[in-house]
Structures are given as structure tokens and as C-alpha cells.
Write a protein that holds these residues in place. Structure first.
Motif, mmCIF file in Angstrom:
data_model
loop_
_atom_site.group_PDB
_atom_site.id
_atom_site.type_symbol
_atom_site.label_atom_id
_atom_site.label_comp_id
_atom_site.label_asym_id
_atom_site.label_seq_id
_atom_site.Cartn_x
_atom_site.Cartn_y
_atom_site.Cartn_z
ATOM 1 N N ALA A 33 46.888 -22.483 103.152
ATOM 2 C CA ALA A 33 46.097 -21.632 104.032
ATOM 3 C C ALA A 33 45.678 -20.352 103.305
ATOM 4 N N LEU A 34 46.625 -19.768 102.590
ATOM 5 C CA LEU A 34 46.380 -18.479 101.920
ATOM 6 C C LEU A 34 45.277 -18.608 100.872
ATOM 7 N N VAL A 35 45.362 -19.647 100.040
ATOM 8 C CA VAL A 35 44.361 -19.827 98.982
ATOM 9 C C VAL A 35 42.994 -20.085 99.610
ATOM 10 N N GLY A 36 42.956 -20.940 100.647
ATOM 11 C CA GLY A 36 41.679 -21.231 101.295
ATOM 12 C C GLY A 36 41.099 -19.989 101.941
ATOM 13 N N LEU A 37 41.929 -19.304 102.718
ATOM 14 C CA LEU A 37 41.442 -18.150 103.478
ATOM 15 C C LEU A 37 40.914 -17.055 102.571
ATOM 16 N N PHE A 38 41.617 -16.794 101.476
ATOM 17 C CA PHE A 38 41.231 -15.644 100.659
ATOM 18 C C PHE A 38 40.340 -16.024 99.486
ATOM 19 N N ALA A 39 40.710 -17.065 98.710
ATOM 20 C CA ALA A 39 39.953 -17.348 97.487
ATOM 21 C C ALA A 39 38.659 -18.099 97.794
ATOM 22 N N LEU A 40 38.722 -19.171 98.600
ATOM 23 C CA LEU A 40 37.509 -19.949 98.843
ATOM 24 C C LEU A 40 36.518 -19.185 99.723
ATOM 25 N N SER A 41 37.035 -18.419 100.692
ATOM 26 C CA SER A 41 36.092 -17.670 101.532
ATOM 27 C C SER A 41 35.334 -16.629 100.708
ATOM 28 N N GLU A 42 35.967 -16.171 99.625
ATOM 29 C CA GLU A 42 35.301 -15.197 98.756
ATOM 30 C C GLU A 42 34.059 -15.831 98.106
ATOM 31 N N ILE A 43 34.167 -17.108 97.722
ATOM 32 C CA ILE A 43 33.010 -17.792 97.123
ATOM 33 C C ILE A 43 31.862 -17.850 98.136
ATOM 34 N N LEU A 44 32.201 -18.184 99.383
ATOM 35 C CA LEU A 44 31.159 -18.263 100.415
ATOM 36 C C LEU A 44 30.547 -16.886 100.679
ATOM 37 N N MET A 45 31.383 -15.841 100.644
ATOM 38 C CA MET A 45 30.855 -14.491 100.826
ATOM 39 C C MET A 45 29.885 -14.138 99.697
ATOM 40 N N LEU A 46 30.264 -14.509 98.473
ATOM 41 C CA LEU A 46 29.426 -14.175 97.319
ATOM 42 C C LEU A 46 28.082 -14.874 97.384
#
Lengths: 504, 143
Positions: A211-224
């Protein structure tokens, strides 16, 4: 005196050659992670937690490695705050106010050195406070029964959003979503599967790391991907890496004040490092801004929030280690780290694993010393790293995130779950919903339910047991007071923006 | 509008959650049983999300359609990776992942190919050979 010898024992644990090597490695790679654009302390550490298992060290060494990465990443974030005007994480926002103007005026080396020295002193104050207060709180917490713990978790969830002025309902919804996800899987007491829908992959529940990796790292890619594909402005170059010692000396009182304010803010529930740096900065501005130099590159404006932020992150460790309840994003990630290393924080941790607790405290302290000396000569290298373009960095981040999560269970299902969490994280971030309460709910949900059910077993189903002890009553009063305060603050902010919109 | 919709969506999820949660029956010896905690969590979640749907706060700016298309493309690449990793093996799948995400993020295609060609085998060597995480070099399709 007893705690002093325990702390000395902690240094003895942390000062083994292996742990020193891990500490230096962690500080170095952490600074790298922090200096790279798009990677902050939280997602940096989240990606690294599963990979640390691969090394096969014991809990203390893994913890030393991860926390020095964490502190390194926070320090690396300062570099981008000062040279690029882009804060690496929330507490670093205040550093940009005076740090970037200082760099623009050719004093980047001074600003970086001040932030290092101030971090070091802030951490020192926090370690001293931690040594004094954490064992006392742990001793008091021994008297906590299951219903008191339940009350404590309620307090933690209500206060985690802090007094940030964001709509408190959103923070609560986030925490409740986390608690919902925490109940997925086999019920630990009766053993029946809940919300698994016959899918055996989630019988064990949702792994917090996924959950932590998805919530923080992958969402960052979508934000970018929302922004245009152009890369950022170039960072300000460094003329020299040798700072002016006299300038640092002029900030001594700012550092001291910032450290104390930050520490107090850190110990309070729901405050954490962001509030620590904000409070330290605004107090320093009120005390010393006589010529109106703050915001235009005043060294004291760099020193105070940096000291405050580090003192607060150390102070926030007190409730996390002695009660097992983190009060901020920083400590929530630390808690995820501890839980994934099979260490249960709480009052018993101090008795059962003093080596781990004090080794961690000692290593936090040493990490600050290491960062101070490591970074002065290598600042040129780190500032060049900021030129790495996003399009080249983020694919690698995605690949490493996948490897980490894949290594936990070797299942493709966890990878899909991680992507789902990435989308959830992106949507929640768009809705201005903080992700930290969700992670906290996921981490603490199991314990919260277990304590509730234990309390009810003891009372044989009588709900009044929840408010039967003075401890739980006090905690509920605090919770109500805090809730009232945050609703009042949110309403006041709402009214102010309405008035501003009306006038503008 | 988005906040209202999100409130409605979370309300539906919380309602379904509470509805399912009610049916988990207790085994003997467990006073509270497995269904009470989900109800305690679900009902406040329903109330709060309903209040967000009725009294929303904040504005959400969604990206324009070309950017949203890039996000969808990125998600498709990530999902493809998750589904094909064990079939293709780590280096090949990772090559595709780095190449795809690199291009979606605005990198020049040729440079992205070079980046992927360098990093996909390098990451495999780092994790499998140096750190000892077992990652298949060639996947099930090549058996």
C-alpha cells in the motif's frame, strides 16, 4: 542516570563496524534519493523497505540503515529547497523562504552549511529530550489496559491530520478508509475471512508495504504526468563549498529557539515535523526580524525552521516508540519500517529490546553528524544530481518499486494491488485528502480492533468498560478538545477564504 | 463537483462495507465477534462521506485530455508489467516498462531505448546477482 547508561549502550550497539558502514551508506544513498527530483523521504524509504529484507541483517541494523536513509533524504531535500526552490517534503517548505533567496545572492554554501548545523543541533535537543522523557512515558504506559489503548488509537486518528486547516472530515475519511482496508483478510481472533471475496491472495490481508509504495511512489508518477513534459529550472550553481563560519555563529540563538519550539511541537500528537518548522520559523521571525530581512535571505530564517523540523521529528519518536502510536507522516513511515521488521513498538519495547531502541536513538544522532560532514565536501556532486531529467528517473523508480514489492511475495497480484493503491493515492491527493491517516489506519487497524475486542471480553460485553478508567476518560477528553479545535480552525480558514474571494 | 462525486463513491463503498460486515457471525468464546468493528468503522465513514457529498470543500483541477491520456497510457504500461513480468522474465519486462514510462514522461524515444537497454539488465544484475533476490532472467514463455 540509568537512561544515560542505556543510551551509552545504544551507542555501543550502533558503533559496530557493520552498523557504521550501513549508517554511512544510508546517509549517502538517502541524500542521493532526497536530492533527486520527484523522490522525497517518504516514497524513498517506502521503496527501500522491502529491499532491505534482501540484505538479511538483524532488525537493529536494518533499522539503522533505513533511518539513516530517511534522515539523508530529508537532508537531500534541503539541497533542492535551497538550490531549486523545490521542497523535497512538507517540512522543508519553510526552508525555501530564506534558503532560496540566500542561494540567489551567491550564498548557497552558507545556506547549506547552516541547514546542516541547525539540523544537527535540532537533533541533539531531540535526542536529549527523547532520552529524558521516552522511558518515563513507557513506564506510565505499562498501566494502559486494552480499553485505554483503544482510546489512544481514537486520539491518534483524530489528531493525525493536525491543525493544518484542511477540512478535518477529509482526514477522518482517510483514516477510516485505512481502517476498512485493515479489516480485509482472516480475522485474527475468530479466523473467518472478511472482505476477501474468495480471493486467496488477500487472506493474509493487505501488506502495508504494498500500500505504501503504491500510495506514495506510483501516485507521484501520475502526478508528474499532469504537468507539461518540460523539465524544471536549472539549480543555482555553487561557487565554493566552504561556508562562512561567522555567519553560522550569528544563527546560534535562532537554532536554539527553533530546536526547543520544534521539540515541543513534535511531542504533541498530530503536530510533527511540518508544524515544528512552521512554528520555529514564525517565532524566529517575530523575535529577530527587526530590519525586515526575513524572506529575503536571512541566515536565521534558514536556521530556525531546520532546527525546528529536526527537533520535531526526534520529538515525534517519543509517542511512536513508547506508545506505538505515531503522530506524523515521518513516524508513520518509521512505524511501517518497525512493523515490517517484526518489531512491535510500545511500552514493552523499552524493556524487551533496549538495544534496538537505544541503538536507533544513537544512530539517529550519528546520522546527523555523518550528514554534516559527508555533505559539505560532496555538495557539488549532489547538486549536479538535480539535473537528472524526470523522464529518465521515474521509470527507474517504477522498476525498483516493482522489484521491492515483488520480492515480498513473488506474486503478480501484489503488483496489481500496488497499482490500484497508486490510483487511489493519486485520486485522494487530487481531492486534498492526506494519505498519512490512511497508512496509519492500515498499520494500526488490527491492533485497534484486537484491543477493543479484548476489552469487551474482559467486561463480558459491557460497553461502559471503554470509559471505566481515568486514563481512557482523559484521552477521550483530549480527543474531543482537539476535534473542537480543528473544526474551529477549519471554519475560520473557510470563512477567511470566502471573505478574500468576495473582496477579490 | 468532484468532491461531491467522491463523497458519493466513498459513501457507497462504506455502505457496502457495513452491509457485508454485519453478516460475519461470531464463533463461541468471542464476545464482540468479527462484525462489530467493521460496523463501528463503516457508519462514521458513511456519515462523513455523505456530509462531504452535501457540503463539499475545495476545488479539484483535473488535467486536460492529452495529459489524462498520458496517465492512462502509463497505467496501461504499469498493469502490463504486472501481468507479464513472470511470462517475459525480469530484464525484458523491465525494458518495456522503462522504455514506455520514459516516453510517456516526455523523453526522446531513442534516448529512452538506450536508458532501458542499460538499466533493465543492470537492475537485474544488481538485484538477482548482487543482492540475491530471485528474479527470472527469462520468463515462462521461454521455457
Amino acid at each position: 542516570m540509568e537512561t544515560l547508561s542505556l543510551l551509552a549502550g545504544g551507542f555501543a550497539v550502533a558503533l559496530t563496524p557493520l552498523n557504521i558502514a550501513l549508517l554511512l551508506l544510508g546517509c549517502f544513498s538517502g541524500t542521493l534519493i532526497g536530492a533527486l527530483p520527484g523522490l522525497g523521504p517518504v516514497n524513498g524509504v517506502a521503496i527501500l523497505i522491502p529491499l532491505t529484507f534482501a540484505f538479511g541483517f538483524d532488525a537493529t541494523s536494518s533499522l539503522i540503515l533505513l533511518s539513516s536513509v530517511y534522515f539523508g533524504a530529508m537532508y537531500g531535500g534541503r539541497i533542492s529547497s535551497i538550490l531549486l526552490n523545490i521542497p523535497g517534503d512538507e517540512p522543508a517548505v519553510m526552508t525555501t523562504l530564506d534558503g532560496y533567496p540566500m542561494a540567489q545572492r551567491g550564498r548557497a554554501a552558507d545556506a547549506l552549511a547552516i541547514s546542516g548545523v541547525a539540523s544537527f543541533f535540532g537533533a541533539t535537543v531531540a535526542v536529549i529530550g527523547l532520552t529524558l522523557f521516552a522511558p518515563a512515558l513507557a513506564r506510565a504506559a505499562i498501566h494502559f489496559g486494552p480499553s485505554d489503548y483503544f482510546a489512544l488509537y481514537v486520539l491518534a486518528f483524530i489528531t493525525i491530520g493536525g491543525i493544518s486547516g484542511v477540512d478535518p472530515r477529509k482526514t477522518l475519511v482517510s483514516a477510516l478508509l485505512g481502517l476498512m482496508i485493515a479489516t480485509v483478510g482472516l480475522d485474527p481472533i475468530s479466523g473467518i475471512p472478511r472482505y476477501t471475496f474468495e480471493n486467496y491472495h488477500i487472506y493474509d490481508g493487505v501488506d502495508p508495504i504494498v500500500a505504501l509504495v503504491g500510495l506514495f511512489a506510483l501516485s507521484e508518477i501520475l502526478m508528474l504526468l499532469e504537468k507539461a513534459a518540460i523539465d524544471r529550472a536549472k539549480p543555482i550553481g555553487l561557487d565554493s563549498w566552504l561556508p562562512d563560519v561567522r555567519t553560522i555563529w550569528t544563527t546560534r540563538w535562532a537554532i536554539l529557539r527553533g530546536s526547543i519550539v520544534g521539540f515541543v511541537a513534535g511531542v504533541l500528537p498530530g503536530a510533527g515535523a511540518s508544524l515544528g518548522s512552521v512554528m520555529a520559523y514564525s517565532m524566529e521571525k517575530q523575535t529577530s526580524d527587526k530590519d525586515g530581512t526575513f524572506g529575503k535571505g536571512d541566515p536565521r530564517g534558514v536556521a530556525a525552521p531546520e532546527a525546528g523540523n529536526n527537533a520535531a521529528s526526534g520529538g515525534a519518536l517519543i509517542p511512536m516508540l513508547s506508545l506505538g502510536v505515531p503522530g506524523s507522516g515521518t513516524t508513520a513511515v518509521m512505524l511501517a519500517m518497525l512493523i515490517s521488521l517484526n518489531v512491535q513498538p510500545g511500552p514493552l519495547l523499552f524493556e524487551r529490546q533496549p538495544d534496538l531502541v537505544w541503538g536507533l536513538v544513537a544512530s539517529l544522532y550519528m546520522a546527523n553528524v555523518a550528514l554534516l560532514f559527508l555533505n559539505l565536501p560532496m555538495i557539488g556532486l549532489f547538486s549536479r544530481l538535480m539535473l537528472v531529467p524526470t523522464w529518465a528517473l521515474m521509470p527507474i523508480v517504477a522498476a525498483v518499486s516493482f522489484v521491492g514489492v515483488f520480492s515480498i511475495s513473488n506474486s503478480g497480484f501484489d503488483l496489481q494491488l500496488m497499482i490500484a493503491f497508486g490510483v487511489l493515492g493519486y485520486l485522494l491527493r487530487k481531492l486534498e485528502v492526506s494519505l498519512v491517516p490512511l497508512v496509519l489506519g492500515l498499520l494500526l487497524g488490527g491492533d485497534m480492533e484486537r484491543n477493543l475486542r479484548r476489552a469487551m471480553s474482559i467486561s463480558d460485553g459491557d460497553w461502559s468498560v471503554l470509559i471505566a478508567s481515568p486514563i481512557s476518560i482523559t484521552l477521550y477528553i483530549l480527543t474531543t478538545a482537539f476535534l473542537g479545535l480543528s473544526i474551529w480552525l477549519a471554519r475560520r480558514d473557510h470563512k477567511r477564504t470566502q471573505i478574500r474571494n468576495f473582496e477579490g | 463537483m468532484t468532491v461531491r462525486l467522491a463523497g458519493v463513491a466513498i459513501f457507497m463503498i462504506a455502505a457496502l462495507y457495513t452491509w457485508y460486515g454485519r453478516d460475519y457471525t461470531a464463533s463461541f468464546g468471542d464476545v464482540l465477534g468479527p462484525s462489530v468493528f467493521p460496523v463501528i468503522v463503516g457508519i462514521p465513514a458513511m456519515i462523513l462521506s455523505a456530509s462531504l457529498a452535501v457540503f463539499p470543500t475545495g476545488q479539484v483541477q483535473w488535467p486536460d485530455s492529452p495529459h489524462m491520456l498520458r496517465q492512462v497510457a502509463a497505467l496501461a504500461i504499469l498493469l502490463g508489467y504486472a501481468l507479464l513480468l513472470r511470462d517475459l522474465g525480469f530484464p525484458l519486462a523491465t525494458f518495456g516498462l522503462i522504455l514506455g514510462i520514459g516516453i510517456v514522461l516526455g523523453g526522446a524515444p531513442l534516448r529512452a531505448v538506450i536508458l532501458a537497454a542499460v538499466f533493465a539488465p543492470a537492475l537485474w544484475a544488481l538485484f538477482d546477482q548482487v543482492l540475491g533476490l530471485p528474479l527470472a532472467f527469462l520468463g515462462r514463455w521461454f521455457d
